[in-house]
Design an enzyme around this catalytic site. Structure first.
Site, PDB file in Angstrom:
ATOM      1  NE  ARG A   1     173.889 -16.505  42.124  1.00  0.00           N
ATOM      2  CZ  ARG A   1     172.393 -16.157  41.549  1.00  0.00           C
ATOM      3  NH1 ARG A   1     171.450 -16.989  41.532  1.00  0.00           N
ATOM      4  NH2 ARG A   1     172.372 -14.924  40.893  1.00  0.00           N
TER       5      ARG A   1
ATOM      6  NE  ARG B   1     166.216 -15.671  43.869  1.00  0.00           N
ATOM      7  CZ  ARG B   1     166.622 -14.627  43.479  1.00  0.00           C
ATOM      8  NH1 ARG B   1     168.519 -15.568  43.271  1.00  0.00           N
ATOM      9  NH2 ARG B   1     166.251 -13.651  42.579  1.00  0.00           N
TER      10      ARG B   1
ATOM     11  CB  THR C   1     160.632 -12.136  35.230  1.00  0.00           C
ATOM     12  OG1 THR C   1     159.579 -11.016  35.808  1.00  0.00           O
ATOM     13  CG2 THR C   1     161.583 -12.343  35.886  1.00  0.00           C
TER      14      THR C   1
ATOM     15  CG  LEU D   1     164.625 -17.006  40.093  1.00  0.00           C
ATOM     16  CD1 LEU D   1     162.499 -17.710  39.407  1.00  0.00           C
ATOM     17  CD2 LEU D   1     164.394 -15.909  40.054  1.00  0.00           C
TER      18      LEU D   1
ATOM     19  CD  GLU E   1     157.225 -29.948  72.661  1.00  0.00           C
ATOM     20  OE1 GLU E   1     157.814 -30.071  71.535  1.00  0.00           O
ATOM     21  OE2 GLU E   1     155.596 -30.049  72.391  1.00  0.00           O
TER      22      GLU E   1
ATOM     23  CG  HIS F   1     157.954 -32.430  67.179  1.00  0.00           C
ATOM     24  ND1 HIS F   1     157.029 -31.940  68.156  1.00  0.00           N
ATOM     25  CD2 HIS F   1     159.034 -32.302  66.708  1.00  0.00           C
ATOM     26  CE1 HIS F   1     156.430 -33.117  66.686  1.00  0.00           C
ATOM     27  NE2 HIS F   1     157.676 -33.176  66.173  1.00  0.00           N
TER      28      HIS F   1
ATOM     29  CB  CYS G   1     152.394 -33.484  68.537  1.00  0.00           C
ATOM     30  SG  CYS G   1     153.841 -34.229  68.927  1.00  0.00           S
TER      31      CYS G   1
END
Ligand SMILES: NC(=O)c1ccc[n+]([C@@H]2O[C@H](COP(=O)([O-])OP(=O)(O)OC[C@H]3O[C@@H](n4cnc5c(N)ncnc54)[C@H](OP(=O)(O)O)[C@@H]3O)[C@@H](O)[C@H]2O)c1
Length: 387
Positions: free
Chosen positions: A212, A189, A201, A209, A57, A55, A80
């Site tokens: 790249r 993406r 679509t 989709l 920290e 994490h 945490c």
């Protein structure tokens, strides 16, 4: 050496460090940390870089070594207090001998929820909570969405002409935005967990989709298609299954033949409960079950409208291109039912505009009740381009 005049300045810097984790740390939250000496000199900094790894920290503490004794730690999210993939950060903070800890916001996850803060206070550390709290909370809003609402944060993206059209009256839409804008979308993406589109679509654009070039994540490509008939054996989505998985969300009324065909191609299928349509919330719950934190909605007006009507769009990224196409039958971006009246108050917040090539990119959060926060929003574009 960096110099900071106020706690807020340090926290703002920690927030900008945290954003570097976008696309790398989900389903964990993005977190940044800065260590200052007792007298306020910069010592070290760190951020959560990869899911399952140290994490923020801990990265900062490791880099600082012995210099943490008597120092101040600034961290965007409460450390945490539990054993997850890594040991509790609160214990490491105590062991490092900090005199003071400054926290952006409390962690609302049920397994933390103030216990990390309490642990630090019990150890005699001076703890300040809530510096740049709204920005710190906005940073973890997608993480909180997944934890509390069990669905991803939804980014809706579209490209429209100056006269507000996303396709001509024939349905032609490639391309409205410029090369640089499309490159920006590919970067986004590559950082999200899922990209959602509609049957319309797929039929009109034979969309791919994928990101790249590839980004740090490979998104699940999701098609909402009640009959399961928009894909064909030679469509781009099926032909590129080796590059990224595809999930088709169909209604309960989808025929056995269509289901079998999709499965034979290697497409995943999620069958929803309604007999004749695919429910937005059900699809989002399924993506939440798959631990998707960020979903990018790249659809036509019908599906965008359905998401807006359902109140399931959290953030928009809209490209406005200097092109005019006109036509009463040309599509505008958001269909659905829409609002009956112009809202009295702005229903978009934290609006940011930036030019990309010849286009204008407008980004904003969609207001929710209760509001996500009151802050100066840092756009995804500045995260992606580091500007
Ligand atoms: N400029 C841009 O940024 C952009 C982006 C994307 C698309 N487009 C253009 O948009 C046009 C297509 O528009 P569109 O509205 O037909 O496409 P769409 O919104 O992508 O797809 C609509 C279809 O999705 C299916 N669907 C499944 N669940 C739905 C739900 N809960 N609510 C609504 N629809 C649901 C429906 O088909 P079934 O009834 O068969 O399930 C519906 O007809 C094309 O011309 C394309 O080029 C432009």
């Amino acid at each position: 050496m960096r110099a900071f005049a106020t706690d807020s300045e340090v926290m703002q810097h920690a927030i900008s460090l945290a954003r570097k984790g976008f696309g790398f740390v989900a389903p964990n939250p993005m977190v940044g940390a800065v260590i200052l000496s007792h007298s306020g000199e910069w010592i070290e900094e760190g951020f959560h870089q990869e899911f399952g790894k140290a994490h923020a920290e801990i990265n900062a503490i490791s880099a600082a070594g012995e210099r943490t004794h008597g120092a101040q730690l600034f961290v965007t999210l409460e450390p945490c207090s539990h054993f997850g993939k890594t040991p509790p950060c609160a214990d490491a903070v105590i062991a490092a001998g900090f005199r003071r800890v400054v926290i952006g916001c409390q962690d609302s996850a049920p397994h933390v929820a103030g216990r990390g803060i309490q642990k630090l206070r019990d150890a005699g550390i001076e703890v300040t909570v809530g510096v740049c709290e709204a920005e710190a909370k906005r940073l973890v809003a997608p993480f909180e969405m997944l934890i509390h609402e069990r669905r991803p944060w939804v980014h809706a993206k579209w490209a429209m002409t100056l006269d507000g059209r996303v396709a001509t009256y024939t349905g032609h839409s490639q391309w409205i935005s410029c090369d640089q804008s499309r490159a920006w979308v590919h970067e986004l993406r590559g950082r999200v967990d899922a990209i959602i589109t509609g049957a319309g679509t797929v039929r009109s654009d034979d969309c791919l989709l994928t990101a790249r070039p590839q980004g740090p994540r490979t998104a699940l490509r999701v098609v909402m298609d009640s009959t399961g008939e928009s894909l064909t054996a030679d469509c781009q989505l099926v032909k590129t299954l080796d590059q990224a998985p595809v999930l088709v969300c169909v209604s309960r009324g989808c025929s056995g033949i269509a289901l079998q065909r999709l499965q034979q191609w290697g497409v995943q299928v999620f069958q929803t409960t309604a007999p004749d349509h695919v429910d937005v919330s059900e699809v989002l719950q399924e993506l939440g079950r798959r631990q998707c934190t960020h979903a990018l909605l790249e659809a036509g007006p019908r599906l965008l409208g359905a998401f807006f009507d359902a109140g399931k769009v959290d953030e928009v990224h809209v490209f406005v291109a200097p092109k005019l196409i006109g036509g009463v039958r040309a599509l505008s971006p958001v269909g659905g039912e829409g609002l009956a009246r112009i809202p009295d108050n702005a229903n978009l917040t934290h609006v940011q505009t930036v030019t990309i090539g010849e286009d204008l990119l407008i980004e904003a959060d969609v207001s929710r009740k209760p509001p996500v926060g009151d802050l100066q929003r840092e756009s995804v574009s500045s995260t992606i381009h580091g500007s």
